[in-house]
Scaffold this motif. Sequence first.
Motif, PDB file in Angstrom:
ATOM      1  N   THR A   6      31.589  48.568  43.879  1.00 54.91           N
ATOM      2  CA  THR A   6      32.192  47.321  43.181  1.00 54.91           C
ATOM      3  C   THR A   6      31.538  45.957  43.814  1.00 54.91           C
ATOM      4  O   THR A   6      31.442  45.095  43.319  1.00 54.91           O
ATOM      5  N   GLU A   7      31.662  45.970  45.319  1.00 53.33           N
ATOM      6  CA  GLU A   7      30.727  44.926  45.914  1.00 53.33           C
ATOM      7  C   GLU A   7      29.544  44.614  45.312  1.00 53.33           C
ATOM      8  O   GLU A   7      28.987  43.284  45.304  1.00 53.33           O
ATOM      9  N   LYS A   8      28.683  45.471  45.109  1.00 52.98           N
ATOM     10  CA  LYS A   8      27.490  45.533  44.677  1.00 52.98           C
ATOM     11  C   LYS A   8      27.321  45.052  43.297  1.00 52.98           C
ATOM     12  O   LYS A   8      26.632  44.007  43.031  1.00 52.98           O
ATOM     13  N   LEU A   9      28.186  45.557  42.527  1.00 53.89           N
ATOM     14  CA  LEU A   9      28.357  45.193  41.065  1.00 53.89           C
ATOM     15  C   LEU A   9      28.694  43.723  40.885  1.00 53.89           C
ATOM     16  O   LEU A   9      28.162  42.808  40.072  1.00 53.89           O
ATOM     17  N   THR A  10      29.825  43.185  41.607  1.00 55.55           N
ATOM     18  CA  THR A  10      30.076  41.906  41.583  1.00 55.55           C
ATOM     19  C   THR A  10      29.053  40.906  42.158  1.00 55.55           C
ATOM     20  O   THR A  10      28.826  39.803  41.348  1.00 55.55           O
ATOM     21  N   GLN A  11      28.317  41.127  43.078  1.00 49.64           N
ATOM     22  CA  GLN A  11      27.026  40.401  43.379  1.00 49.64           C
ATOM     23  C   GLN A  11      26.021  40.199  42.368  1.00 49.64           C
ATOM     24  O   GLN A  11      25.694  39.182  42.078  1.00 49.64           O
ATOM     25  N   GLN A  12      25.891  41.566  41.746  1.00 54.25           N
ATOM     26  CA  GLN A  12      24.860  41.327  40.639  1.00 54.25           C
ATOM     27  C   GLN A  12      25.482  40.349  39.338  1.00 54.25           C
ATOM     28  O   GLN A  12      24.474  39.608  38.898  1.00 54.25           O
ATOM     29  N   ILE A  13      26.738  40.437  39.277  1.00 58.87           N
ATOM     30  CA  ILE A  13      27.187  39.501  38.043  1.00 58.87           C
ATOM     31  C   ILE A  13      26.974  38.142  38.496  1.00 58.87           C
ATOM     32  O   ILE A  13      26.720  37.301  37.483  1.00 58.87           O
ATOM     33  N   LEU A  14      27.321  37.881  39.608  1.00 58.20           N
ATOM     34  CA  LEU A  14      27.455  36.326  40.333  1.00 58.20           C
ATOM     35  C   LEU A  14      25.783  35.950  40.168  1.00 58.20           C
ATOM     36  O   LEU A  14      25.659  34.540  39.962  1.00 58.20           O
ATOM     37  N   SER A  62      23.510  37.109  38.217  1.00 55.48           N
ATOM     38  CA  SER A  62      22.994  36.571  36.880  1.00 55.48           C
ATOM     39  C   SER A  62      23.834  35.428  36.327  1.00 55.48           C
ATOM     40  O   SER A  62      23.035  34.803  35.529  1.00 55.48           O
ATOM     41  N   TYR A  63      24.881  35.109  37.102  1.00 53.77           N
ATOM     42  CA  TYR A  63      25.229  33.744  36.558  1.00 53.77           C
ATOM     43  C   TYR A  63      24.725  32.346  37.436  1.00 53.77           C
ATOM     44  O   TYR A  63      24.800  31.435  36.812  1.00 53.77           O
ATOM     45  N   ASP A  64      23.939  33.037  38.309  1.00 50.63           N
ATOM     46  CA  ASP A  64      23.120  31.880  39.187  1.00 50.63           C
ATOM     47  C   ASP A  64      24.244  31.005  39.758  1.00 50.63           C
ATOM     48  O   ASP A  64      24.056  29.721  39.846  1.00 50.63           O
ATOM     49  N   ALA A  65      25.170  31.793  40.381  1.00 54.42           N
ATOM     50  CA  ALA A  65      26.361  30.855  40.686  1.00 54.42           C
ATOM     51  C   ALA A  65      26.180  30.406  42.289  1.00 54.42           C
ATOM     52  O   ALA A  65      27.109  29.515  42.601  1.00 54.42           O
ATOM     53  N   GLY A  66      25.314  30.693  42.998  1.00 55.15           N
ATOM     54  CA  GLY A  66      25.150  30.281  44.481  1.00 55.15           C
ATOM     55  C   GLY A  66      26.206  30.821  45.559  1.00 55.15           C
ATOM     56  O   GLY A  66      26.541  30.201  46.206  1.00 55.15           O
ATOM     57  N   ILE A  67      26.812  31.918  44.993  1.00 53.24           N
ATOM     58  CA  ILE A  67      27.860  32.602  45.800  1.00 53.24           C
ATOM     59  C   ILE A  67      27.424  33.956  46.391  1.00 53.24           C
ATOM     60  O   ILE A  67      26.875  34.732  45.707  1.00 53.24           O
ATOM     61  N   ALA A  68      27.842  34.260  47.598  1.00 49.49           N
ATOM     62  CA  ALA A  68      27.482  35.690  48.136  1.00 49.49           C
ATOM     63  C   ALA A  68      28.928  36.157  48.416  1.00 49.49           C
ATOM     64  O   ALA A  68      29.749  35.677  49.157  1.00 49.49           O
ATOM     65  N   ILE A  69      29.015  37.428  47.969  1.00 46.29           N
ATOM     66  CA  ILE A  69      30.142  38.440  48.550  1.00 46.29           C
ATOM     67  C   ILE A  69      29.906  38.971  49.691  1.00 46.29           C
ATOM     68  O   ILE A  69      28.890  39.548  50.050  1.00 46.29           O
ATOM     69  N   THR A  70      30.751  38.684  50.731  1.00 45.35           N
ATOM     70  CA  THR A  70      30.706  39.185  52.174  1.00 45.35           C
ATOM     71  C   THR A  70      31.582  40.540  52.516  1.00 45.35           C
ATOM     72  O   THR A  70      31.072  41.352  53.355  1.00 45.35           O
ATOM     73  N   ASP A  71      32.626  40.703  51.718  1.00 45.47           N
ATOM     74  CA  ASP A  71      33.271  41.957  51.807  1.00 45.47           C
ATOM     75  C   ASP A  71      34.330  42.100  50.556  1.00 45.47           C
ATOM     76  O   ASP A  71      34.462  41.034  50.132  1.00 45.47           O
ATOM     77  N   LEU A  72      34.652  43.486  50.744  1.00 44.56           N
ATOM     78  CA  LEU A  72      35.853  43.701  49.806  1.00 44.56           C
ATOM     79  C   LEU A  72      36.721  44.809  50.353  1.00 44.56           C
ATOM     80  O   LEU A  72      36.085  45.794  50.579  1.00 44.56           O
ATOM     81  N   GLN A  73      37.810  44.453  50.207  1.00 42.40           N
ATOM     82  CA  GLN A  73      38.886  45.487  50.857  1.00 42.40           C
ATOM     83  C   GLN A  73      39.774  45.963  50.102  1.00 42.40           C
ATOM     84  O   GLN A  73      40.638  45.295  49.501  1.00 42.40           O
ATOM     85  N   LEU A  74      40.024  47.513  49.821  1.00 41.05           N
ATOM     86  CA  LEU A  74      40.976  48.091  49.297  1.00 41.05           C
ATOM     87  C   LEU A  74      42.292  47.897  49.549  1.00 41.05           C
ATOM     88  O   LEU A  74      42.230  48.470  50.766  1.00 41.05           O
TER      89      LEU A  74
END
Length: 371
Positions: free
Chosen positions: A214-222, A224-236
């Motif tokens: 999920t963390e990897k796929l979320t970063q790929q989506i962002l 693709s939007y060229d959003a300038g955002i980095a996902i640092t962590d995801l906690q279930l």
Amino acid sequence: MSWNNQGGGGGPWGGPGGQSPWGGRGRPRPPQLEEMLRRGQDRFRGLLPGGWGRGRWVLLGIAALIVIWLASGFYRVEPDEQGVVLRFGALNRITEPGLNYHLPAPIESVLLPKVTRVNPIEIGFRLNNPSEFGENTGGEVPEESLMLTGDENIVDINFTVFWVIKDATKYLFNIRNPALVVKAAAESAMREVIGHTDIARAFAEARGQIKLDTEKLTQQILDSYDAGIAITDLQLQKVDPPGQVIDAFRDVQSAKIDLNTLVNQAQAYRNDVVPRARGDAARVVQEAEAYRRQVVLQAEGEASRFNSVYKAYQAAKDVTTTRLYLETLEKVLKGTNKVILDKGVANGVLPYLPLPALQAPPPTAAKRGSP
């Protein structure tokens, strides 16, 4: 008519002797600079209401406003921020932390995004803190947390996404609502990952893989939007069945655990009995094989012995006959009580048959007589 012929030739202004309008003769004399400044000041005083005294204060006020307007261009960039300067609304430059200056508004303006702050996004639940989505804070959000698994079961998932700004320019100009974009991307990625995972694996060994995917796929989506955002962590936070069926699900899980326990016990018993039976079978086979070899060898030995005795009999019949007679008596009389009588006294011995002694003694008597 020319100027020289008018009234004695005084030039175009008619002055005597070619006198200029400034009262001189010969070359024309320019106006005095001080006189021109004085006349301009007089005219300006005439335009000001209340005279020159009040106008002076108005000028000082205007000058002060200009100084304040120019000073408004100073701004400070904090250590966790980055300055983005806009000129007439378009990107002009990026400034680093410290004291900086930009042209006053409306020429230039500055935006100060916090590029090092870690921002959390809660999906499936809300803590008791202000929500950035305009929703009631605290409690579950079923429309976000309920997801369909790969084996068509429903699972209730709560998780938190942490993100930072990695490119301030893209963050400010490529997306409109960063928090909403991150939330939508993370929720979409989680639904896709859960849609390829069975419910049993989601509750057990697949939790870590779900987090990473999920963390990897979320970063790929962002990206693709060229959003300038980095996902640092995801906690279930929670991966459970829906609350309406959680009791029934726990009963099913308990039954599965009991089933697995019984299967493991049966497997352990099988693992204990089958090798032992195989060992006993192998032992019996080996014993039978040994007995077979023993009988065969014994028969072969007996046959060899018979052949050797037969050969000896053929060579010396009397000796062999006597030998066989004695060996047979030895085998027959070996385990019996024997009484040997001399031929000289055999006729004077009275035969006696001890009938009571031939009866088997009672068990108690046998025990008493035993040492």
